[in-house]
Design a protein around this motif. Structure first.
Motif, PDB file in Angstrom:
ATOM      1  N   LEU A 184       0.601  -1.041   0.159  1.00 27.90           N
ATOM      2  CA  LEU A 184       0.062  -0.048  -0.011  1.00 27.90           C
ATOM      3  C   LEU A 184       1.029   1.296   0.019  1.00 27.90           C
ATOM      4  O   LEU A 184       0.592   2.286  -0.622  1.00 27.90           O
ATOM      5  N   ALA A 185       2.022   1.250   0.836  1.00 32.45           N
ATOM      6  CA  ALA A 185       2.917   2.321   0.708  1.00 32.45           C
ATOM      7  C   ALA A 185       3.576   2.539  -0.500  1.00 32.45           C
ATOM      8  O   ALA A 185       3.695   3.777  -0.885  1.00 32.45           O
ATOM      9  N   ALA A 186       3.672   1.510  -1.293  1.00 37.12           N
ATOM     10  CA  ALA A 186       4.621   1.531  -2.469  1.00 37.12           C
ATOM     11  C   ALA A 186       3.473   2.109  -3.541  1.00 37.12           C
ATOM     12  O   ALA A 186       3.867   3.069  -4.428  1.00 37.12           O
TER      13      ALA A 186
ATOM     14  N   THR B 295      -5.018   8.923  -0.530  1.00 35.96           N
ATOM     15  CA  THR B 295      -4.982   7.631  -0.771  1.00 35.96           C
ATOM     16  C   THR B 295      -4.731   6.563   0.355  1.00 35.96           C
ATOM     17  O   THR B 295      -4.971   5.407   0.524  1.00 35.96           O
ATOM     18  N   ALA B 296      -3.658   7.113   1.186  1.00 37.97           N
ATOM     19  CA  ALA B 296      -3.262   6.450   2.346  1.00 37.97           C
ATOM     20  C   ALA B 296      -4.545   6.595   3.465  1.00 37.97           C
ATOM     21  O   ALA B 296      -4.803   5.360   3.981  1.00 37.97           O
TER      22      ALA B 296
ATOM     23  N   GLU C  59       3.278  19.511  -6.347  1.00 35.32           N
ATOM     24  CA  GLU C  59       3.782  19.011  -5.159  1.00 35.32           C
ATOM     25  C   GLU C  59       2.581  19.044  -4.090  1.00 35.32           C
ATOM     26  O   GLU C  59       2.307  18.007  -3.552  1.00 35.32           O
ATOM     27  N   LEU C  60       1.679  20.212  -4.223  1.00 36.31           N
ATOM     28  CA  LEU C  60       0.497  20.069  -3.305  1.00 36.31           C
ATOM     29  C   LEU C  60      -0.598  19.033  -3.782  1.00 36.31           C
ATOM     30  O   LEU C  60      -0.919  18.186  -2.842  1.00 36.31           O
ATOM     31  N   LEU C  61      -0.717  18.983  -4.998  1.00 37.93           N
ATOM     32  CA  LEU C  61      -1.527  18.020  -5.414  1.00 37.93           C
ATOM     33  C   LEU C  61      -1.256  16.489  -5.280  1.00 37.93           C
ATOM     34  O   LEU C  61      -1.779  15.755  -4.830  1.00 37.93           O
ATOM     35  N   GLY C  62       0.216  16.486  -5.675  1.00 34.09           N
ATOM     36  CA  GLY C  62       0.808  15.213  -5.416  1.00 34.09           C
ATOM     37  C   GLY C  62       0.581  14.821  -4.078  1.00 34.09           C
ATOM     38  O   GLY C  62       0.253  13.592  -3.481  1.00 34.09           O
TER      39      GLY C  62
ATOM     40  N   GLY D 217       1.236   9.349  -5.876  1.00 34.23           N
ATOM     41  CA  GLY D 217       1.586  10.549  -5.579  1.00 34.23           C
ATOM     42  C   GLY D 217       2.661  11.302  -6.534  1.00 34.23           C
ATOM     43  O   GLY D 217       2.446  12.446  -7.234  1.00 34.23           O
ATOM     44  N   PHE D 218       3.581  10.391  -6.776  1.00 35.00           N
ATOM     45  CA  PHE D 218       4.703  11.048  -7.729  1.00 35.00           C
ATOM     46  C   PHE D 218       4.247  11.018  -9.048  1.00 35.00           C
ATOM     47  O   PHE D 218       4.489  11.988  -9.753  1.00 35.00           O
TER      48      PHE D 218
END
Length: 197
Positions: free
Chosen positions: A152-154, A188-189, A178-181, A160-161
Protein backbone atom coordinates in the motif's frame (compact mmCIF):
# COMPACT_ATOMS: atom_id res chain seq x y z
CA UNK A 1 48.50 49.41 -26.52
CA UNK A 2 47.37 50.01 -22.93
CA UNK A 3 43.69 50.04 -23.98
CA UNK A 4 44.18 46.78 -25.88
CA UNK A 5 45.65 45.09 -22.79
CA UNK A 6 42.83 46.46 -20.62
CA UNK A 7 40.22 45.16 -23.05
CA UNK A 8 41.90 41.75 -23.06
CA UNK A 9 42.00 41.69 -19.24
CA UNK A 10 38.33 42.69 -19.11
CA UNK A 11 37.42 39.93 -21.58
CA UNK A 12 39.26 37.35 -19.47
CA UNK A 13 37.60 38.61 -16.29
CA UNK A 14 34.19 38.43 -17.99
CA UNK A 15 34.93 34.86 -19.08
CA UNK A 16 35.97 33.92 -15.52
CA UNK A 17 32.80 35.41 -14.05
CA UNK A 18 30.58 33.83 -16.72
CA UNK A 19 32.13 30.41 -16.07
CA UNK A 20 31.79 30.78 -12.30
CA UNK A 21 28.15 31.85 -12.61
CA UNK A 22 27.32 28.99 -14.99
CA UNK A 23 28.87 26.45 -12.62
CA UNK A 24 27.04 28.01 -9.68
CA UNK A 25 23.68 28.06 -11.45
CA UNK A 26 23.97 24.39 -12.47
CA UNK A 27 24.83 23.43 -8.90
CA UNK A 28 22.00 25.43 -7.31
CA UNK A 29 19.48 24.08 -9.83
CA UNK A 30 20.80 20.60 -9.01
CA UNK A 31 20.11 21.04 -5.30
CA UNK A 32 23.59 21.79 -3.96
CA UNK A 33 24.09 23.65 -0.69
CA UNK A 34 24.91 27.36 -1.01
CA UNK A 35 28.26 27.12 0.76
CA UNK A 36 29.39 24.40 -1.69
CA UNK A 37 28.30 26.52 -4.63
CA UNK A 38 30.23 29.54 -3.36
CA UNK A 39 33.30 27.40 -2.63
CA UNK A 40 33.30 25.90 -6.14
CA UNK A 41 32.83 29.29 -7.78
CA UNK A 42 35.70 30.79 -5.75
CA UNK A 43 37.99 27.87 -6.57
CA UNK A 44 37.31 28.27 -10.29
CA UNK A 45 38.08 31.99 -10.05
CA UNK A 46 41.28 31.46 -8.05
CA UNK A 47 42.50 28.78 -10.47
CA UNK A 48 41.71 31.14 -13.37
CA UNK A 49 43.99 33.79 -11.84
CA UNK A 50 41.33 35.98 -10.22
CA UNK A 51 41.72 35.45 -6.45
CA UNK A 52 39.82 38.64 -5.58
CA UNK A 53 36.48 37.37 -6.92
CA UNK A 54 33.45 38.13 -4.75
CA UNK A 55 30.55 35.66 -4.81
CA UNK A 56 27.07 35.89 -3.32
CA UNK A 57 24.44 33.17 -3.74
CA UNK A 58 20.74 32.97 -2.91
CA UNK A 59 18.14 30.35 -3.86
CA UNK A 60 16.80 32.70 -6.56
CA UNK A 61 19.99 34.24 -7.97
CA UNK A 62 23.77 34.37 -7.89
CA UNK A 63 26.11 37.34 -8.12
CA UNK A 64 29.82 37.59 -8.83
CA UNK A 65 32.29 40.40 -9.29
CA UNK A 66 36.00 41.03 -9.12
CA UNK A 67 37.13 43.29 -6.32
CA UNK A 68 37.90 46.89 -7.35
CA UNK A 69 36.23 46.39 -10.73
CA UNK A 70 33.25 48.54 -11.75
CA UNK A 71 30.94 45.75 -12.88
CA UNK A 72 29.06 42.78 -11.48
CA UNK A 73 27.40 39.82 -13.17
CA UNK A 74 24.30 37.98 -11.98
CA UNK A 75 22.26 34.97 -13.05
CA UNK A 76 18.70 34.18 -12.00
CA UNK A 77 17.80 30.72 -10.72
CA UNK A 78 14.59 29.76 -12.50
CA UNK A 79 14.17 26.17 -11.34
CA UNK A 80 15.37 23.88 -8.59
CA UNK A 81 15.42 20.14 -8.34
CA UNK A 82 17.61 17.36 -7.00
CA UNK A 83 20.21 16.27 -9.54
CA UNK A 84 23.33 15.18 -7.69
CA UNK A 85 24.79 13.81 -10.93
CA UNK A 86 25.05 17.36 -12.31
CA UNK A 87 26.48 18.69 -9.05
CA UNK A 88 29.08 15.92 -9.01
CA UNK A 89 29.94 16.55 -12.65
CA UNK A 90 30.49 20.29 -12.01
CA UNK A 91 32.81 19.40 -9.13
CA UNK A 92 34.73 16.96 -11.34
CA UNK A 93 35.14 19.60 -14.04
CA UNK A 94 36.29 22.12 -11.41
CA UNK A 95 38.90 19.67 -10.14
CA UNK A 96 40.10 18.98 -13.69
CA UNK A 97 40.46 22.73 -14.21
CA UNK A 98 42.40 23.08 -10.94
CA UNK A 99 44.73 20.26 -12.03
CA UNK A 100 45.37 22.04 -15.39
CA UNK A 101 43.84 19.14 -17.31
CA UNK A 102 41.49 21.58 -19.06
CA UNK A 103 41.67 25.32 -19.63
CA UNK A 104 39.02 27.97 -18.93
CA UNK A 105 37.46 27.79 -22.40
CA UNK A 106 37.18 24.00 -22.20
CA UNK A 107 35.67 24.25 -18.73
CA UNK A 108 33.09 26.76 -19.94
CA UNK A 109 32.22 24.63 -22.99
CA UNK A 110 31.90 21.49 -20.83
CA UNK A 111 29.59 23.33 -18.41
CA UNK A 112 27.38 24.51 -21.29
CA UNK A 113 27.18 20.94 -22.60
CA UNK A 114 26.34 19.63 -19.13
CA UNK A 115 23.65 22.29 -18.69
CA UNK A 116 21.98 21.51 -22.02
CA UNK A 117 22.19 17.71 -21.93
CA UNK A 118 20.46 16.53 -18.80
CA UNK A 119 20.08 12.75 -18.71
CA UNK A 120 16.73 11.71 -17.26
CA UNK A 121 15.52 8.28 -16.33
CA UNK A 122 12.31 7.14 -18.05
CA UNK A 123 9.11 8.06 -16.21
CA UNK A 124 8.18 4.43 -15.50
CA UNK A 125 11.51 3.93 -13.73
CA UNK A 126 11.03 7.14 -11.72
CA UNK A 127 7.57 5.93 -10.63
CA UNK A 128 8.95 2.51 -9.63
CA UNK A 129 11.72 4.27 -7.69
CA UNK A 130 9.14 6.43 -5.89
CA UNK A 131 7.31 3.23 -4.92
CA UNK A 132 10.49 1.65 -3.52
CA UNK A 133 11.43 4.80 -1.61
CA UNK A 134 7.92 5.01 -0.17
CA UNK A 135 8.20 1.45 1.13
CA UNK A 136 11.55 2.07 2.75
CA UNK A 137 10.32 5.30 4.34
CA UNK A 138 7.30 3.47 5.73
CA UNK A 139 9.65 0.96 7.37
CA UNK A 140 11.76 3.83 8.71
CA UNK A 141 8.80 5.71 10.21
CA UNK A 142 6.96 2.61 11.49
CA UNK A 143 10.24 1.13 12.81
CA UNK A 144 9.13 -2.34 11.81
CA UNK A 145 8.76 -4.47 8.69
CA UNK A 146 5.03 -4.49 8.14
CA UNK A 147 4.77 -6.72 5.08
CA UNK A 148 1.04 -6.07 4.74
CA UNK A 149 1.35 -2.26 4.58
CA UNK A 150 4.42 -2.19 2.32
CA UNK A 151 2.52 -2.72 -0.96
CA UNK A 152 0.00 0.00 0.00
CA UNK A 153 2.84 2.40 0.83
CA UNK A 154 4.46 1.62 -2.53
CA UNK A 155 1.20 2.19 -4.44
CA UNK A 156 0.47 5.44 -2.57
CA UNK A 157 3.98 6.81 -3.18
CA UNK A 158 3.95 5.84 -6.86
CA UNK A 159 0.52 7.39 -7.41
CA UNK A 160 1.46 10.62 -5.65
CA UNK A 161 4.67 10.92 -7.67
CA UNK A 162 2.82 10.23 -10.93
CA UNK A 163 0.26 12.96 -10.13
CA UNK A 164 3.12 15.36 -9.36
CA UNK A 165 4.78 14.64 -12.73
CA UNK A 166 1.56 14.94 -14.74
CA UNK A 167 0.36 18.16 -13.05
CA UNK A 168 3.83 19.72 -13.34
CA UNK A 169 3.80 19.01 -17.09
CA UNK A 170 0.50 20.88 -17.44
CA UNK A 171 0.95 23.83 -15.07
CA UNK A 172 4.75 24.09 -14.76
CA UNK A 173 4.15 25.53 -11.27
CA UNK A 174 6.05 23.35 -8.85
CA UNK A 175 4.04 24.33 -5.77
CA UNK A 176 0.74 23.23 -7.32
CA UNK A 177 2.08 19.92 -8.59
CA UNK A 178 3.68 19.11 -5.22
CA UNK A 179 0.55 20.16 -3.33
CA UNK A 180 -1.71 17.96 -5.46
CA UNK A 181 0.77 15.06 -5.30
CA UNK A 182 0.86 15.33 -1.50
CA UNK A 183 -2.94 15.58 -1.39
CA UNK A 184 -3.24 12.37 -3.43
CA UNK A 185 -0.74 10.63 -1.14
CA UNK A 186 -2.67 11.69 1.97
CA UNK A 187 -6.11 10.83 0.61
CA UNK A 188 -5.00 7.49 -0.84
CA UNK A 189 -3.27 6.48 2.40
CA UNK A 190 -6.32 7.55 4.42
CA UNK A 191 -8.64 5.63 2.08
CA UNK A 192 -6.44 2.54 2.33
CA UNK A 193 -6.58 2.65 6.12
CA UNK A 194 -10.37 3.24 6.13
CA UNK A 195 -10.91 0.28 3.83
CA UNK A 196 -8.76 -1.92 6.06
CA UNK A 197 -6.07 -2.47 3.42
Amino acid sequence: MTHSVERQDTAIQNQVLATCLLAGRIMIEGGSEMYRVEDTMRRIAVNAGEPQTLVFTTPTGIFASIENQPYIQERPISKRSIDMEKVTRVNQLSRSFAADQIDLDELHAALIKLDQNTPFFPIWLQVVSAAVVSMTLMVLFAQQYDWIDMPLAAAVGALGFLVDIKVNAVTNIRFISELLGALVVGLTAWLGVRLGL
